[in-house]
Design a protein around this motif. Sequence first.
Motif, short mmCIF file in Angstrom:
data_model
loop_
_atom_site.label_atom_id
_atom_site.label_comp_id
_atom_site.label_asym_id
_atom_site.label_seq_id
_atom_site.Cartn_x
_atom_site.Cartn_y
_atom_site.Cartn_z
N GLY A 1 -35.60 -17.14 2.67
CA GLY A 1 -35.05 -15.57 3.02
C GLY A 1 -33.57 -16.00 3.43
N ILE A 2 -33.63 -17.48 3.41
CA ILE A 2 -31.91 -17.54 4.32
C ILE A 2 -30.71 -18.39 3.01
CG2 ILE A 2 -30.47 -18.32 6.06
CD1 ILE A 2 -31.85 -15.53 6.67
N LYS A 3 -29.98 -17.99 2.75
CA LYS A 3 -29.08 -18.97 1.65
C LYS A 3 -28.41 -19.45 3.31
CE LYS A 3 -25.90 -19.77 -1.38
NZ LYS A 3 -25.16 -19.20 -3.32
N ALA A 4 -27.96 -20.49 3.22
CA ALA A 4 -26.63 -21.15 4.44
C ALA A 4 -25.75 -21.74 3.63
CB ALA A 4 -27.59 -22.25 5.45
N GLU A 5 -24.46 -21.02 3.79
CA GLU A 5 -23.22 -22.10 3.20
C GLU A 5 -22.22 -22.27 4.20
OE1 GLU A 5 -21.84 -22.11 -0.34
OE2 GLU A 5 -23.81 -20.55 -1.07
N ALA A 6 -22.26 -23.89 3.92
CA ALA A 6 -21.21 -24.56 4.99
C ALA A 6 -19.80 -24.53 4.32
CB ALA A 6 -21.71 -26.03 4.88
N LEU A 7 -18.89 -24.38 5.61
CA LEU A 7 -17.58 -23.99 5.34
C LEU A 7 -16.89 -25.00 5.21
CD1 LEU A 7 -16.21 -21.07 8.06
CD2 LEU A 7 -16.65 -20.69 5.15
N ILE A 8 -17.40 -26.15 5.79
CA ILE A 8 -16.12 -28.25 5.58
C ILE A 8 -17.24 -28.08 4.16
CG2 ILE A 8 -15.53 -29.75 6.42
CD1 ILE A 8 -14.45 -27.12 7.51
N ARG A 9 -16.74 -28.75 3.46
CA ARG A 9 -17.44 -29.58 1.60
C ARG A 9 -17.37 -30.79 2.21
NH1 ARG A 9 -21.32 -27.89 2.16
NH2 ARG A 9 -21.69 -28.35 0.05
N PRO A 10 -18.09 -31.95 1.77
CA PRO A 10 -17.53 -33.67 1.56
C PRO A 10 -15.88 -33.87 1.67
CG PRO A 10 -19.24 -33.33 0.24
CD PRO A 10 -18.48 -31.60 1.47
N GLY A 11 -15.90 -34.43 2.54
CA GLY A 11 -14.04 -34.87 2.36
C GLY A 11 -12.91 -34.01 2.93
N ASP A 12 -13.31 -32.86 3.66
CA ASP A 12 -12.73 -31.81 4.54
C ASP A 12 -12.52 -32.38 6.04
OD1 ASP A 12 -11.93 -30.05 1.74
OD2 ASP A 12 -13.69 -28.94 2.92
N ASP A 13 -11.53 -32.44 6.34
CA ASP A 13 -11.37 -32.76 8.14
C ASP A 13 -11.83 -31.14 8.82
OD1 ASP A 13 -10.85 -33.34 10.58
OD2 ASP A 13 -8.76 -34.07 10.48
N PRO A 14 -12.77 -31.08 9.42
CA PRO A 14 -13.11 -29.45 10.41
C PRO A 14 -11.82 -29.23 11.00
CG PRO A 14 -15.46 -31.18 10.38
CD PRO A 14 -14.21 -31.74 9.91
N HIS A 15 -11.01 -30.40 11.86
CA HIS A 15 -10.64 -30.46 12.91
C HIS A 15 -8.86 -29.54 12.01
CE1 HIS A 15 -12.55 -31.90 15.41
NE2 HIS A 15 -12.86 -32.65 14.43
N THR A 16 -8.90 -29.64 10.99
CA THR A 16 -7.25 -29.71 10.21
C THR A 16 -7.32 -28.03 9.10
OG1 THR A 16 -7.33 -31.32 8.93
CG2 THR A 16 -6.03 -31.15 10.62
N PHE A 17 -9.01 -27.69 9.17
CA PHE A 17 -9.61 -27.16 7.93
C PHE A 17 -9.25 -24.63 8.29
CE2 PHE A 17 -12.60 -24.06 6.80
CZ PHE A 17 -12.52 -24.01 5.34
N GLU A 18 -8.87 -25.16 6.79
CA GLU A 18 -8.08 -23.46 6.78
C GLU A 18 -8.98 -23.21 5.42
OE1 GLU A 18 -6.51 -20.89 7.84
OE2 GLU A 18 -5.50 -21.73 9.31
N PRO A 19 -9.64 -21.77 6.01
CA PRO A 19 -10.93 -21.48 4.92
C PRO A 19 -10.18 -20.77 3.65
CG PRO A 19 -10.71 -20.00 6.26
CD PRO A 19 -10.48 -21.30 6.89
N LYS A 20 -11.01 -21.21 2.72
CA LYS A 20 -9.89 -20.57 0.80
C LYS A 20 -10.55 -19.22 0.94
CE LYS A 20 -11.24 -25.05 -1.17
NZ LYS A 20 -11.32 -25.79 0.53
N PRO A 21 -9.49 -18.91 0.17
CA PRO A 21 -9.88 -17.09 0.07
C PRO A 21 -11.25 -16.85 -0.56
CG PRO A 21 -7.66 -17.97 -1.06
CD PRO A 21 -8.63 -19.54 -0.49
N LYS A 22 -12.06 -18.00 -1.77
CA LYS A 22 -12.57 -16.78 -2.31
C LYS A 22 -13.81 -17.33 -0.77
CE LYS A 22 -16.52 -18.95 -5.36
NZ LYS A 22 -16.56 -19.84 -6.21
N GLN A 23 -13.75 -18.49 0.46
CA GLN A 23 -14.74 -18.51 0.72
C GLN A 23 -14.68 -17.14 2.26
OE1 GLN A 23 -13.86 -22.20 2.74
NE2 GLN A 23 -15.31 -22.78 2.20
N MET A 24 -13.30 -16.71 2.50
CA MET A 24 -13.36 -15.89 3.12
C MET A 24 -13.93 -13.48 2.76
SD MET A 24 -11.29 -16.20 6.02
CE MET A 24 -10.64 -15.02 5.98
N ALA A 25 -13.30 -14.20 1.31
CA ALA A 25 -14.37 -12.77 0.16
C ALA A 25 -16.14 -12.95 0.74
CB ALA A 25 -13.93 -13.07 -0.99
#
Length: 286
Positions: A52-76
């Motif tokens: 019933g739930i689809k979960a999407e993680a903003l951080i993907r393998p190799g990304d640094d969560p401490h310097t992360f900026e979401p991509k336009p596709k993720q913002m949409a």
Amino acid sequence: MRRFVSAVFFLLAFVVAEGTIGIRSASSEEALLAFVSVPPMAYFVERIGGSGIKAEALIRPGDDPHTFEPKPKQMAALSSARAYFATGFPFEANLLPRIKATNPKLVVVDAAYGIPFLEDGDHEGDRSDPHIWTSPLAALRIADNVYRGLASIDHDGIDVYRERYRTFLKEITDLDAELWETLKGVRGKKFIVFHPAWGYFANDYGLIQVSIEAEGKEPKGADLARLIEMARLEGTKAIFVSPQHSKAGAKVIADAIGANLIDIDPLAEDWTENLKAVSKILAEAM
């Protein structure tokens, strides 16, 4: 005492779950979209939410969560999400107000609610370590927060979520018991990491995490010399690094003391299997 507290929380959670009230309904015919910060949190949400739930993680393998900026596709995609499960990364403080402005109906759930801060004299009253999911004991509370969050956005699915939540709590307590047994021979020992992502895990199992990086910066001069001397005195044979961060600083210390660099990933998607693997790696290396 520690096992008793874990078991009591597990039993009380069953009782408390019965009183949860959903505040909104949603169609169960299609999966609801929820976002999280990192892959292990997506594991929690989908483990309790099921199909019933689809979960999407903003951080993907190799990304640094401490310097992360979401991509336009993720913002949409965030603009149409039903929920966001926050863990306390700095980027969330800037991101969530922007998302709420474009998606006022977004339900933001504090997945870290009720989890005590790590004791850190330099960060009093601040969750300086957001890696709460590395602790199975904290995971009991995360699961409770996730369950309540899902119930709040989808009252129709509450029976499914409650049953999956109960099952997951049992799996967490079983995992905790297994890790406790795996690490019993190294309790009280220090392990050196480049990035301090394992503090909650260390607290659970009586280990001492020593971080090369401090407040996002690598040590220099006297601080580096002190780390090398400590590692020599401890007889350190391994330094633990993660795929999200540079290995350069860790390599300097490893070369100086003849230690190996070993990868352990705090952001691995399969939360259960990853903690099992990490505990075995630590037990063997320490």
